[in-house]
Design an enzyme around this catalytic site. Sequence first.
Site, PDB file in Angstrom:
ATOM      1  N   LYS A  10       6.494  38.908  -4.581  1.00 20.14           N
ATOM      2  CA  LYS A  10       6.378  37.714  -5.424  1.00 20.14           C
ATOM      3  C   LYS A  10       5.138  37.768  -6.328  1.00 20.14           C
ATOM      4  O   LYS A  10       4.201  38.539  -6.062  1.00 20.14           O
ATOM      5  CB  LYS A  10       6.358  36.473  -4.525  1.00 20.14           C
ATOM      6  CG  LYS A  10       7.687  36.237  -3.782  1.00 20.14           C
ATOM      7  CD  LYS A  10       7.652  34.908  -3.028  1.00 20.14           C
ATOM      8  CE  LYS A  10       8.970  34.630  -2.328  1.00 20.14           C
ATOM      9  NZ  LYS A  10       8.941  33.327  -1.613  1.00 20.14           N
ATOM     10  N   TYR A  50      17.729  30.915  -6.754  1.00 21.06           N
ATOM     11  CA  TYR A  50      17.455  30.011  -5.619  1.00 21.06           C
ATOM     12  C   TYR A  50      18.410  28.819  -5.587  1.00 21.06           C
ATOM     13  O   TYR A  50      18.074  27.786  -5.010  1.00 21.06           O
ATOM     14  CB  TYR A  50      16.010  29.508  -5.687  1.00 21.06           C
ATOM     15  CG  TYR A  50      14.971  30.474  -5.154  1.00 21.06           C
ATOM     16  CD1 TYR A  50      14.995  30.916  -3.830  1.00 21.06           C
ATOM     17  CD2 TYR A  50      13.925  30.927  -5.960  1.00 21.06           C
ATOM     18  CE1 TYR A  50      14.029  31.780  -3.325  1.00 21.06           C
ATOM     19  CE2 TYR A  50      12.946  31.790  -5.462  1.00 21.06           C
ATOM     20  CZ  TYR A  50      13.007  32.205  -4.141  1.00 21.06           C
ATOM     21  OH  TYR A  50      12.041  33.056  -3.640  1.00 21.06           O
ATOM     22  N   ASN A 113       3.988  32.984  -0.884  1.00 20.71           N
ATOM     23  CA  ASN A 113       4.011  33.698   0.402  1.00 20.71           C
ATOM     24  C   ASN A 113       4.422  35.167   0.281  1.00 20.71           C
ATOM     25  O   ASN A 113       5.004  35.739   1.187  1.00 20.71           O
ATOM     26  CB  ASN A 113       4.859  32.934   1.416  1.00 20.71           C
ATOM     27  CG  ASN A 113       6.299  32.774   0.961  1.00 20.71           C
ATOM     28  OD1 ASN A 113       6.668  33.262  -0.096  1.00 20.71           O
ATOM     29  ND2 ASN A 113       7.101  32.117   1.763  1.00 20.71           N
ATOM     30  N   HIS A 116       9.900  37.968  -0.538  1.00 19.59           N
ATOM     31  CA  HIS A 116      11.215  37.386  -0.240  1.00 19.59           C
ATOM     32  C   HIS A 116      12.065  38.439   0.454  1.00 19.59           C
ATOM     33  O   HIS A 116      11.965  39.623   0.141  1.00 19.59           O
ATOM     34  CB  HIS A 116      11.914  36.974  -1.554  1.00 19.59           C
ATOM     35  CG  HIS A 116      13.379  36.674  -1.366  1.00 19.59           C
ATOM     36  ND1 HIS A 116      13.825  35.425  -0.999  1.00 19.59           N
ATOM     37  CD2 HIS A 116      14.477  37.471  -1.450  1.00 19.59           C
ATOM     38  CE1 HIS A 116      15.154  35.467  -0.873  1.00 19.59           C
ATOM     39  NE2 HIS A 116      15.572  36.692  -1.146  1.00 19.59           N
ATOM     40  N   GLU A 127      22.375  38.423  -3.869  1.00 19.17           N
ATOM     41  CA  GLU A 127      21.048  38.638  -4.472  1.00 19.17           C
ATOM     42  C   GLU A 127      20.934  40.032  -5.114  1.00 19.17           C
ATOM     43  O   GLU A 127      20.361  40.171  -6.197  1.00 19.17           O
ATOM     44  CB  GLU A 127      19.968  38.411  -3.406  1.00 19.17           C
ATOM     45  CG  GLU A 127      19.923  36.939  -2.987  1.00 19.17           C
ATOM     46  CD  GLU A 127      18.970  36.634  -1.846  1.00 19.17           C
ATOM     47  OE1 GLU A 127      18.372  37.570  -1.275  1.00 19.17           O
ATOM     48  OE2 GLU A 127      18.816  35.432  -1.528  1.00 19.17           O
TER      49      GLU A 127
HETATM   50  P1  GDP Z   1      12.135  32.191   3.358  1.00 18.72           P
HETATM   51  O1  GDP Z   1      13.547  32.596   3.659  1.00 18.72           O
HETATM   52  O2  GDP Z   1      11.177  32.439   4.495  1.00 18.72           O
HETATM   53  O3  GDP Z   1      11.617  32.776   2.064  1.00 18.72           O
HETATM   54  O4  GDP Z   1      12.115  30.598   3.183  1.00 18.72           O
HETATM   55  P2  GDP Z   1      13.178  29.578   2.529  1.00 18.72           P
HETATM   56  O5  GDP Z   1      14.460  30.262   2.195  1.00 18.72           O
HETATM   57  O6  GDP Z   1      13.231  28.379   3.421  1.00 18.72           O
HETATM   58  O7  GDP Z   1      12.459  29.108   1.190  1.00 18.72           O
HETATM   59  C1  GDP Z   1      12.449  29.909   0.034  1.00 18.72           C
HETATM   60  C2  GDP Z   1      11.047  29.914  -0.542  1.00 18.72           C
HETATM   61  O8  GDP Z   1      10.709  28.586  -0.939  1.00 18.72           O
HETATM   62  C3  GDP Z   1       9.925  30.293   0.437  1.00 18.72           C
HETATM   63  O9  GDP Z   1       9.763  31.673   0.621  1.00 18.72           O
HETATM   64  C4  GDP Z   1       8.714  29.656  -0.221  1.00 18.72           C
HETATM   65  O10 GDP Z   1       8.250  30.440  -1.332  1.00 18.72           O
HETATM   66  C5  GDP Z   1       9.314  28.344  -0.745  1.00 18.72           C
HETATM   67  N1  GDP Z   1       9.179  27.248   0.228  1.00 18.72           N
HETATM   68  C6  GDP Z   1       9.833  27.081   1.404  1.00 18.72           C
HETATM   69  N2  GDP Z   1       9.486  25.960   2.025  1.00 18.72           N
HETATM   70  C7  GDP Z   1       8.562  25.358   1.213  1.00 18.72           C
HETATM   71  C8  GDP Z   1       7.825  24.141   1.284  1.00 18.72           C
HETATM   72  O11 GDP Z   1       7.933  23.356   2.249  1.00 18.72           O
HETATM   73  N3  GDP Z   1       6.992  23.864   0.239  1.00 18.72           N
HETATM   74  C9  GDP Z   1       6.850  24.699  -0.834  1.00 18.72           C
HETATM   75  N4  GDP Z   1       6.007  24.357  -1.827  1.00 18.72           N
HETATM   76  N5  GDP Z   1       7.543  25.850  -0.943  1.00 18.72           N
HETATM   77  C10 GDP Z   1       8.375  26.193   0.071  1.00 18.72           C
END
Ligand code: GDP
Length: 138
Positions: A10, A50, A113, A116, A127
């Site tokens: 990222k 997304y 973070n 991905h 994807e």
């Molecule tokens: P992943 O599968 O661990 O990447 O997590 P998710 O699929 O739940 O979310 C996709 C991405 O959205 C995450 O990797 C973060 O960059 C972002 N994200 C997820 N949860 C949060 C949140 O509670 N707050 C914010 N600001 N970003 C989030």
Amino acid sequence: MAQRTFSIIKPDAVRKGYTGAILAEIEKAGFKLAAIKKQAISNDQAKGFYHVHAERPFFKDLCTFMSTGPLFLMVLEKENAIADLRKLMGATNPANAEEGTIRKKFAGSIQENAIHGSDAEDTAAFEIGYWFAGYELI
Ligand code: GDP
């Protein structure tokens, strides 16, 4: 049999100069880089990628963040690639990520973070197809 998954280094990690270190972790864990390309993506491209998160409160901020700078799009290959990459990445929120994971080492926040990784076979297929043409994957 080898499985393919999709991954992104990222923009936060690219900006901080962590690309090489993250690639080293990925290769050390036994993944082959089937494809990799550097790209700056638009907000609309991030929204399409997304789309499953469209109703989540963080959707707008996430898509803005993903278009703040170049990132690396990757297709990774190994046995059990999807689950093994998720394990190597660590929890979404780096505060909860296990020691030794990429997010523990390189992520700054729950949003920024570092990496991905696809979470299932159907999302990996979507994807990979979203970002790569067939000729880029031979
Ligand atoms: P992943 O599968 O661990 O990447 O997590 P998710 O699929 O739940 O979310 C996709 C991405 O959205 C995450 O990797 C973060 O960059 C972002 N994200 C997820 N949860 C949060 C949140 O509670 N707050 C914010 N600001 N970003 C989030």
